[in-house]
Design a protein around this motif. Structure first.
Motif, PDB file in Angstrom:
ATOM      1  N   LEU A   1      13.211 -22.403 -20.167  1.00 56.95           N
ATOM      2  CA  LEU A   1      12.989 -22.368 -18.716  1.00 56.95           C
ATOM      3  C   LEU A   1      11.896 -23.352 -18.302  1.00 56.95           C
ATOM      4  O   LEU A   1      12.012 -24.023 -17.279  1.00 56.95           O
TER       5      LEU A   1
ATOM      6  N   LEU B   1      20.645 -17.149 -21.026  1.00 56.94           N
ATOM      7  CA  LEU B   1      19.964 -17.421 -19.754  1.00 56.94           C
ATOM      8  C   LEU B   1      20.974 -17.691 -18.639  1.00 56.94           C
ATOM      9  O   LEU B   1      20.784 -17.250 -17.502  1.00 56.94           O
TER      10      LEU B   1
ATOM     11  N   LEU C   1      19.714 -16.989 -14.875  1.00 53.95           N
ATOM     12  CA  LEU C   1      18.370 -17.556 -14.851  1.00 53.95           C
ATOM     13  C   LEU C   1      18.446 -19.082 -14.911  1.00 53.95           C
ATOM     14  O   LEU C   1      17.499 -19.766 -14.562  1.00 53.95           O
TER      15      LEU C   1
ATOM     16  N   ILE D   1      17.306 -24.687 -13.911  1.00 56.68           N
ATOM     17  CA  ILE D   1      16.710 -23.364 -13.740  1.00 56.68           C
ATOM     18  C   ILE D   1      17.040 -22.864 -12.339  1.00 56.68           C
ATOM     19  O   ILE D   1      17.110 -23.640 -11.389  1.00 56.68           O
TER      20      ILE D   1
ATOM     21  N   GLY E   1      15.266 -17.553 -12.408  1.00 56.43           N
ATOM     22  CA  GLY E   1      14.743 -17.978 -13.705  1.00 56.43           C
ATOM     23  C   GLY E   1      13.295 -18.400 -13.602  1.00 56.43           C
ATOM     24  O   GLY E   1      12.469 -18.075 -14.463  1.00 56.43           O
TER      25      GLY E   1
END
Length: 185
Positions: free
Chosen positions: A12, A52, A57, A77, A81
Motif C-alpha cells: 500500500l 488487497l 484496498l 491504492i 486502502g
C-alpha cells in the motif's frame, strides 16, 4: 480484511507513491531496501496483491504488455486502502511488541559454555555485527545516492541503531569476560 500484514502495508505504501504492477513492486522493495524488514517471496507478493484487491484496498487500473512478456496488471491504492494503511501505521508506531530474540536467549543460557568458549563466540559475533553494520551503511548510502528521500530510510536507521547497540553490548561482554568482571559462579 482482518489485519494488514507488514507486506500488505509495504504494498500500500508503494502504491500510494504511484500505480504499479507486482513486478514493479518487487523491484521497488529491493531498490528501497525494504526486503531487509519484510520477507518477500514471489508467491507471497502476488497473494498479497490479490488479497488487497479482493478487500477493495487496491484496484486494477490497466493491463499492460511489453514485447513478448506476459500481461501485467497495474494496481492503484483506493481511498479505503490509504485509510487502512494510515490506521495500521498509527497503531504500529505506538505499539510496544515484545521481540523474542534468539541472541537474548543465548545470553540467558551462556553460562552453559566455558567462559573462554563463550568469549570466542562473542568475539566472532562482533566481527559479524561489524560486517552487517558496514553492509547496512553501504546499502543506506546507495539508496541515498539514488535520491531516495530520508523519510523512506528511517527503518534502515532503526536497524543500524540496533546493530550498533548489539555490537556495543557484545564488545562490552567480551571485555567483561576477559577482565574477570563477568564470571561464572
Amino acid at each position: 480484511m482482518r489485519t494488514l500484514t507488514t507486506l500488505g502495508l509495504t504494498v500500500l505504501r508503494l502504491l500510494a507513491e504511484r500505480p504499479q504492477h507486482p513486478y514493479e513492486l518487487r523491484q521497488q522493495i529491493r531498490e528501497q531496501g525494504l526486503d531487509r524488514i519484510v520477507k518477500v517471496t514471489h508467491g507471497a507478493l502476488y497473494h498479497t496483491v490479490e488479497t488487497l484487491a479482493k478487500a477493495e484496498l487496491t484496484r486494477p487500473v490497466e493491463t499492460v504488455r511489453e514485447g513478448k512478456r506476459p500481461e501485467r496488471t497495474v494496481y492503484e491504492i483506493t481511498p479505503a486502502g490509504l485509510e487502512l494503511a494510515h490506521d495500521r501505521l498509527r497503531e504500529l508506531l505506538v505499539t510496544l511488541t515484545p521481540e523474542y530474540s534468539s541472541y537474548c536467549a543465548a545470553l540467558a543460557f551462556m553460562s552453559l559454555l566455558a567462559p573462554e568458549d563463550a568469549m570466542k563466540r562473542l568475539e566472532l559475533r562482533c566481527v559479524l555485527l561489524a560486517s552487517e553494520l558496514a553492509a547496512s551503511q553501504t546499502a543506506y548510502d546507495t539508496v541515498v545516492k539514488r535520491g531516495t528521500p530520508p523519510i523512506a530510510l528511517v527503518e534502515m536507521r532503526h536497524q543500524q541503531a540496533h546493530l550498533r547497540a548489539d555490537l556495543d553490548l557484545t564488545r562490552s561482554l567480551v571485555e567483561d569476560i576477559r577482565d574477570g568482571r563477568l564470571s561464572w559462579g
